[in-house]
Design a protein around this motif. Structure first.
Motif, short mmCIF file in Angstrom:
data_model
loop_
_atom_site.label_atom_id
_atom_site.label_comp_id
_atom_site.label_asym_id
_atom_site.label_seq_id
_atom_site.Cartn_x
_atom_site.Cartn_y
_atom_site.Cartn_z
N MET A 252 41.96 40.93 39.37
CA MET A 252 42.02 41.62 38.31
C MET A 252 40.26 41.96 38.21
SD MET A 252 42.60 40.46 34.11
CE MET A 252 44.30 40.26 34.46
N ASN A 253 40.15 43.07 38.10
CA ASN A 253 38.62 43.77 37.91
C ASN A 253 38.15 43.39 36.54
OD1 ASN A 253 38.98 45.71 36.12
ND2 ASN A 253 39.69 47.05 37.90
N SER A 254 36.68 43.31 36.78
CA SER A 254 36.14 42.84 35.39
C SER A 254 36.20 43.68 34.06
CB SER A 254 34.51 42.75 35.58
OG SER A 254 34.11 44.05 36.07
N LYS A 255 36.53 45.04 34.37
CA LYS A 255 36.68 45.79 33.18
C LYS A 255 38.07 45.70 32.60
CE LYS A 255 34.62 49.76 33.28
NZ LYS A 255 34.28 51.02 33.44
N LYS A 256 39.18 45.51 33.42
CA LYS A 256 40.37 45.10 33.02
C LYS A 256 40.27 43.93 32.26
CE LYS A 256 43.79 46.47 35.46
NZ LYS A 256 44.81 46.40 36.62
N LYS A 257 39.62 42.81 32.96
CA LYS A 257 39.51 41.62 32.23
C LYS A 257 38.83 41.60 30.61
CE LYS A 257 37.87 36.84 33.18
NZ LYS A 257 37.03 35.96 34.17
N ASP A 258 37.66 42.48 30.59
CA ASP A 258 36.91 42.43 29.48
C ASP A 258 38.12 43.35 28.37
OD1 ASP A 258 34.73 41.42 30.39
OD2 ASP A 258 33.69 43.01 30.87
N PHE A 259 38.81 44.33 28.85
CA PHE A 259 39.48 44.74 28.05
C PHE A 259 40.54 44.07 27.29
CE2 PHE A 259 43.48 47.29 27.17
CZ PHE A 259 43.03 48.21 26.31
N LEU A 260 41.36 43.13 28.43
CA LEU A 260 42.35 42.45 27.60
C LEU A 260 41.75 41.26 26.84
CD1 LEU A 260 44.24 41.82 30.98
CD2 LEU A 260 44.97 43.00 29.02
N ILE A 261 40.75 40.58 27.19
CA ILE A 261 40.17 39.51 26.50
C ILE A 261 39.57 40.35 24.88
CG2 ILE A 261 37.85 38.39 25.97
CD1 ILE A 261 37.91 37.91 29.05
N SER A 262 39.08 41.40 24.93
CA SER A 262 38.60 42.28 23.70
C SER A 262 40.00 42.54 22.49
CB SER A 262 37.95 43.65 23.92
OG SER A 262 36.74 43.44 24.68
N ILE A 263 41.11 42.78 23.56
CA ILE A 263 42.43 43.17 22.72
C ILE A 263 42.81 42.08 22.18
CG2 ILE A 263 44.65 44.09 22.93
CD1 ILE A 263 42.91 46.34 22.71
N SER A 264 42.76 40.85 22.78
CA SER A 264 43.14 39.65 22.42
C SER A 264 42.53 39.18 21.36
CB SER A 264 43.30 38.58 23.51
OG SER A 264 43.94 38.94 24.57
N ILE A 265 41.12 39.36 21.35
CA ILE A 265 40.47 38.86 20.24
C ILE A 265 40.61 39.43 18.98
CG2 ILE A 265 37.86 38.72 19.19
CD1 ILE A 265 37.19 37.90 22.46
N ILE A 266 40.69 41.05 19.14
CA ILE A 266 40.93 41.58 17.94
C ILE A 266 42.38 41.32 17.19
CG2 ILE A 266 41.38 44.08 17.17
CD1 ILE A 266 39.10 44.89 19.44
N PHE A 267 43.24 41.28 18.00
CA PHE A 267 44.53 41.07 17.57
C PHE A 267 44.59 39.58 16.98
CE2 PHE A 267 48.77 39.29 18.29
CZ PHE A 267 49.62 39.92 17.56
N THR A 268 43.98 38.61 17.54
CA THR A 268 43.93 37.40 16.84
C THR A 268 43.28 37.31 15.53
OG1 THR A 268 44.05 36.40 19.19
CG2 THR A 268 43.26 35.00 17.17
N PHE A 269 42.21 38.09 15.46
CA PHE A 269 41.40 38.01 14.25
C PHE A 269 42.22 38.90 13.16
CE2 PHE A 269 38.20 40.08 11.67
CZ PHE A 269 37.55 39.06 11.28
N SER A 270 42.78 39.97 13.64
CA SER A 270 43.53 40.67 12.66
C SER A 270 44.62 40.03 12.12
CB SER A 270 44.01 42.18 13.44
OG SER A 270 42.99 42.74 13.73
N LEU A 271 45.44 39.29 12.97
CA LEU A 271 46.55 38.39 12.52
C LEU A 271 46.19 37.30 11.50
CD1 LEU A 271 49.57 37.88 13.09
CD2 LEU A 271 48.84 36.47 15.01
#
Length: 283
Positions: free
Chosen positions: A1-20
Motif C-alpha cells: 500500500m502506497n503512503s498516499k492511500k495509507k494517509d487517506f485511509l487513516i484520515s477517513i478512519s479518524i474523521i469517521f471515529t470522531f464524528s461517531l
C-alpha cells in the motif's frame, strides 16, 4: 500500500471515529433530556443523521484537501512533462530527416536509419504514454473517424513484421464517434495477436464488416474452449513462447467494456474470429 492511500485511509478512519463519538454523545444527551419513545424517535434520529453528515463532510474537506491538492499538482506536472518530452523527440526526427538528404555513405546511412527507427519507437512510446496518462487524469473527448481509415492505418503499421501473412480487408467507410486513439489501439492489438498466432503455412488474416459486426479472422490453431473465459485476463498468454506480456487482449476488453462494444470469439477448425459489435460507436 502506497503512503498516499495509507494517509487517506487513516484520515477517513479518524474523521469517521470522531464524528461517531460526537453523534453518540449528542444522542446520549438528547435521550437523557427527552427520553426515547415512538413519538419522539424520528425527531431525534433524523437531526442526528443530518448532524453526522455535516460534521463528517466538514472535517473531510479540510483534512483531505492537502491530499487532493497534491494529486492536482501531480497531474499538472505530468501534463507539462509530457508536453516538454515532445520537443526533443521532434527535434531528433527533424534532424535525422535533414541528415538523410545529405549523407550518401552506406555505413553512415545504416547508422542514421538505426537512429531514425529508435526515434520512431520513442515517438510511439511518447504517444502511448501521453494517451494513457490523459486517459487516467482527463476525460478523453470522442472524435469522428472512419472505420476503413482506422483499419488501413493499423495494417500499415505491421508491414515490417507480418512477413508472409496476407491481410485482406473489406471494410466500408463507416463514420464512427469514439476515442479514436483507443479504438486504433484495439485494432492494433487484435491484428498483432492475429499475426502472432497465425498458421505457419499460408498465414492469412481476413477483416470484414457486416451488420454492425467488425470481424477479424486469422488462420491458426483453434482456441481451447476452457481458455475463452480467461483469454482477456491481464498477463494471460495462450502460448508463452510468443513475445509479449499478455496485455494486448486485456487492453482490448477494457476499451470494449468502457465503450459498450460487445466482443465475442468464434472458434473454427482452421482458426479463430474476433467479433466486435460496434453499433454503439457508429456515428
Amino acid at each position: 500500500m502506497n503512503s498516499k492511500k495509507k494517509d487517506f485511509l487513516i484520515s477517513i478512519s479518524i474523521i469517521f471515529t470522531f464524528s461517531l463519538v460526537i453523534i453518540l454523545y449528542v444522542n446520549y444527551v438528547l435521550i437523557s433530556v427527552f427520553g426515547l419513545n415512538q413519538d419522539n424517535f424520528i425527531y431525534i434520529i433524523i437531526p442526528l443523521l443530518v448532524l453526522g453528515i455535516i460534521i463528517f463532510l466538514s472535517f473531510t474537506s479540510s483534512i483531505l484537501k492537502p491530499l487532493f491538492t497534491s494529486d492536482d499538482n501531480l497531474q499538472k506536472n505530468l501534463k507539462e512533462t509530457i508536453h516538454e518530452l515532445n520537443i526533443p523527440v521532434s527535434t531528433i526526427k527533424m534532424n535525422t530527416q535533414l541528415l538523410e538528404k545529405k549523407i550518401t555513405d552506406e555505413k553512415s546511412l545504416k547508422r542514421l536509419n538505426r537512429i531514425k527507427e529508435a526515434s520512431n519507437n520513442l515517438i510511439k512510446l511518447y504517444e502511448d504514454m501521453e494517451y494513457n496518462i490523459k486517459k487516467e487524469i482527463d476525460k478523453i473527448e470522442k472524435q469522428n473517424c472512419f472505420l476503413d481509415e482506422v483499419i488501413a492505418n493499423s495494417i500499415n503499421k505491421f508491414d515490417d513484421i507480418k512477413k508472409d501473412t496476407i491481410i485482406k480487408s473489406n471494410v466500408p467507410d463507416i463514420k464512427l464517434l469514439t476515442d479514436t486513439n483507443g479504438f486504433l489501439k484495439v485494432i492494433d492489438n487484435l491484428i498483432l495477436n492475429a499475426i502472432k498466432y497465425n498458421t505457419k503455412q499460408d498465414p492469412e488474416i481476413d477483416i470484414s464488416f457486416n451488420d454492425n459486426i467488425l470481424s477479424i479472422f486469422n488462420k491458426g490453431e483453434k482456441i481451447d474452449t476452457k481458455n475463452l473465459l480467461i483469454i482477456f485476463d491481464r498477463y494471460y498468454q495462450t502460448d508463452p513462447s510468443h513475445e509479449g506480456f499478455g496485455l494486448g487482449l486485456n487492453i482490448v476488453k477494457e476499451f470494449c467494456d468502457k465503450n459498450k462494444i460487445i466482443i465475442k470469439i468464434d472458434t473454427h477448425p482452421n482458426g479463430n474470429t474476433f467479433n466486435l459489435n460496434i453499433k454503439n460507436i457508429i456515428a
